[in-house]
Write an enzyme that holds these catalytic residues in place. Structure first.
Site, short mmCIF file in Angstrom:
data_model
loop_
_atom_site.label_atom_id
_atom_site.label_comp_id
_atom_site.label_asym_id
_atom_site.label_seq_id
_atom_site.Cartn_x
_atom_site.Cartn_y
_atom_site.Cartn_z
CG ASN A 38 -14.21 1.98 -3.47
OD1 ASN A 38 -14.28 1.09 -3.26
ND2 ASN A 38 -13.26 3.11 -2.80
CG HIS A 91 -5.08 3.97 1.49
ND1 HIS A 91 -4.77 2.53 1.15
CD2 HIS A 91 -6.47 3.76 1.34
CE1 HIS A 91 -5.74 1.90 0.65
NE2 HIS A 91 -7.03 2.74 0.62
CB SER A 117 -9.28 0.55 0.85
OG SER A 117 -8.70 1.07 -0.52
CG ASP A 135 -2.32 0.61 0.88
OD1 ASP A 135 -2.17 1.77 0.81
OD2 ASP A 135 -3.11 0.05 1.01
#
Length: 471
Positions: free
Chosen positions: A359, A266, A435, A229
């Protein structure tokens, strides 16, 4: 965004005041130049950009500042290097080529690419000849070999300017140079209820139902989970218990070093869903599998963007370093040969690869890559009523759904300031997206692997599907 000094520490190995103190101690003229040209607001952004675009210069600046602090006239690793002389060279170059408001001036942006060498067959291992060829090729075109794929050592990743890419494609040693698709993270924010005086368990953690494993003191012990990530803020309280950190290591593919420091939020958030410690700190949150060995690989930049070339390299790092479970809350709408090869190699090596579906809902057939690959578990998001979230991607590739709406995790102090939980002391944030759903499944898989240590990735994948409720 201007960050308080204590929030800036994780952005770079140097803080602003440390930087100025060292310069003032070593050379007041150089100190005065720095004071005129740089302020607290842009220092860390400048260092982050240097670290990304010119990592060798970043490393040298850190070494020079530490040498100045120690009163050294030459650096320990390079006795021939005059500290002040080299510092002035770098300062003059930055004055000419870098502007705090615009970044590097007139410098074409380097693009992550995958380079395929023109060698007929794969050579076992990592032979010196191929490594030398890759290193020399990258250098010849003003790049640096960042990673060679362990599943095919004829393939390596580097960053090149557009003109250099075209020139390298003409090289007789090169089969092809591929500009890989861009990937993105999948998040949106909302604010929950919060108990600042007690230990919190997010509804998503509770819905995974880890309490049965916890009752048997199964917390994921000995299972290596790698979150690929934006990195991790390893200093965050959620990763510590009794002075011991759950974080055990990782890699920064962007910078080519062992420090995957998060400069976005994130990655830290996803890591905390997996492994936030049960440390009894008031106002903290518990993760699903706090007993794991947590690793982080940074493949996404401070804007939450990244290339499939870097993501593939991150997956290959995790595979070659013996990870059991790979968690990827990243993706994009296009496929990539090298990304598919990396995922397939990890799966066939015994890794369980988990990725967020995307998404792009509610339309059908909207699952992103790498989640869309057969070697990867695609995870959609549901809300507290176990209804698939309207934003969640749909498609036949979706294998599991997990909590992904109004999920709370650790905040690293950068991008998602609007999502910070009121009263949490800027420690936690709440967001929604696939996520958030992905690390729930990764953590659940770690508990199963701990419970049944001999279970293969195939068996764990089947158990996750067979024992999940049908929505």
């Amino acid at each position: 965004m201007l960050l308080p000094e204590e929030k800036c520490e994780s952005r770079t190995e140097l803080n602003f005041h440390q930087f100025l103190r060292a310069l003032k101690q070593a050379d007041k003229t150089l100190y005065n130049l720095a004071v005129r040209k740089i302020n607290h607001k842009n220092f860390h952004l400048m260092m982050a950009e240097i670290g990304l675009q010119k990592p060798e210069v970043y490393d040298e600046i850190v070494k020079l500042i530490k040498a100045m602090e120690a009163g050294e006239t030459t650096t320990r690793n390079s006795p021939e290097t005059d500290v002040l002389g080299r510092a002035w060279e770098i300062a003059r170059d930055l004055v000419k080529t870098y502007d705090c408001a615009q970044g590097f001036l007139d410098a074409p942006k380097k693009i992550p690419v995958t380079v395929y060498l023109k060698i007929p067959e794969v050579v076992i291992g990592l032979p010196k000849e191929i490594m030398a060829m890759s290193n020399n090729l990258a250098r010849d075109y003003d790049g640096r070999r960042k990673w060679t794929m362990g599943f095919d050592n004829r393939v390596f990743v580097t960053d090149l300017e557009p003109a250099a890419i075209e020139e390298m494609r003409k090289n007789p040693l090169v089969e092809k140079v591929v500009i890989e698709p861009e990937a993105h993270i999948m998040m949106a924010g909302e604010i929950p209820t919060y108990n600042p005086s007690g230990v919190n368990t997010d509804w998503g953690v509770s819905r995974i139902n880890p309490i049965f494993a916890w009752a048997k003191e199964i917390y994921g012990q000995g299972i290596k989970v790698c979150v690929i990530d934006t990195g991790i803020k390893k200093e965050h309280e959620c990763f510590w218990k009794n002075g011991v950190s759950v974080y055990k290591g990782g890699y920064n593919i962007l910078g080519g070093n062992d420090n995957p420091a998060d400069d976005h939020d994130h990655g830290t958030y996803c890591c905390s869903i997996v492994a936030a410690q049960h440390n009894a700190i008031a106002g903290s949150y518990r993760g699903i599998a706090p007993g794991i060995e947590l690793y982080a690989v940074k493949v996404m930049d401070s804007k939450g963007s990244g290339s499939f070339a870097n993501i593939a390299a991150g997956i290959d790092w995790a595979r070659t370093h013996g990870m059991d479970i790979l968690s990827l809350s990243v993706g994009g709408p296009q496929s990539s040969d090298v990304l598919k090869a990396a995922c397939d190699a990890a799966w066939y090596a015994g890794c369980l690869v988990v990725a967020s579906a995307g998404n792009s809902g509610p339309d059908p057939n909207t699952v992103d890559y790498p989640a869309k690959y057969a070697s990867v578990i695609a995870v959609a998001a549901v809300d507290v009523d176990e209804i698939v979230a309207d934003f969640s991607s749909r498609g036949e590739e979706v294998e599991l759904s997990a909590p992904g709406k109004k999920i709370t995790g650790a905040w690293a102090g950068f991008t998602y300031s609007d999502y910070v939980v009121p009263g949490s002391g800027n420690r936690y944030m709440t967001a929604s997206g696939t996520s958030a759903a992905c690390p729930h499944v990764s953590a659940a898989a770690a508990l199963i692997k701990n419970w049944y240590p001999l279970a293969t990735n195939i068996e764990i994948r089947l158990w996750l599907k067979d024992y999940a409720r049908d929505l």
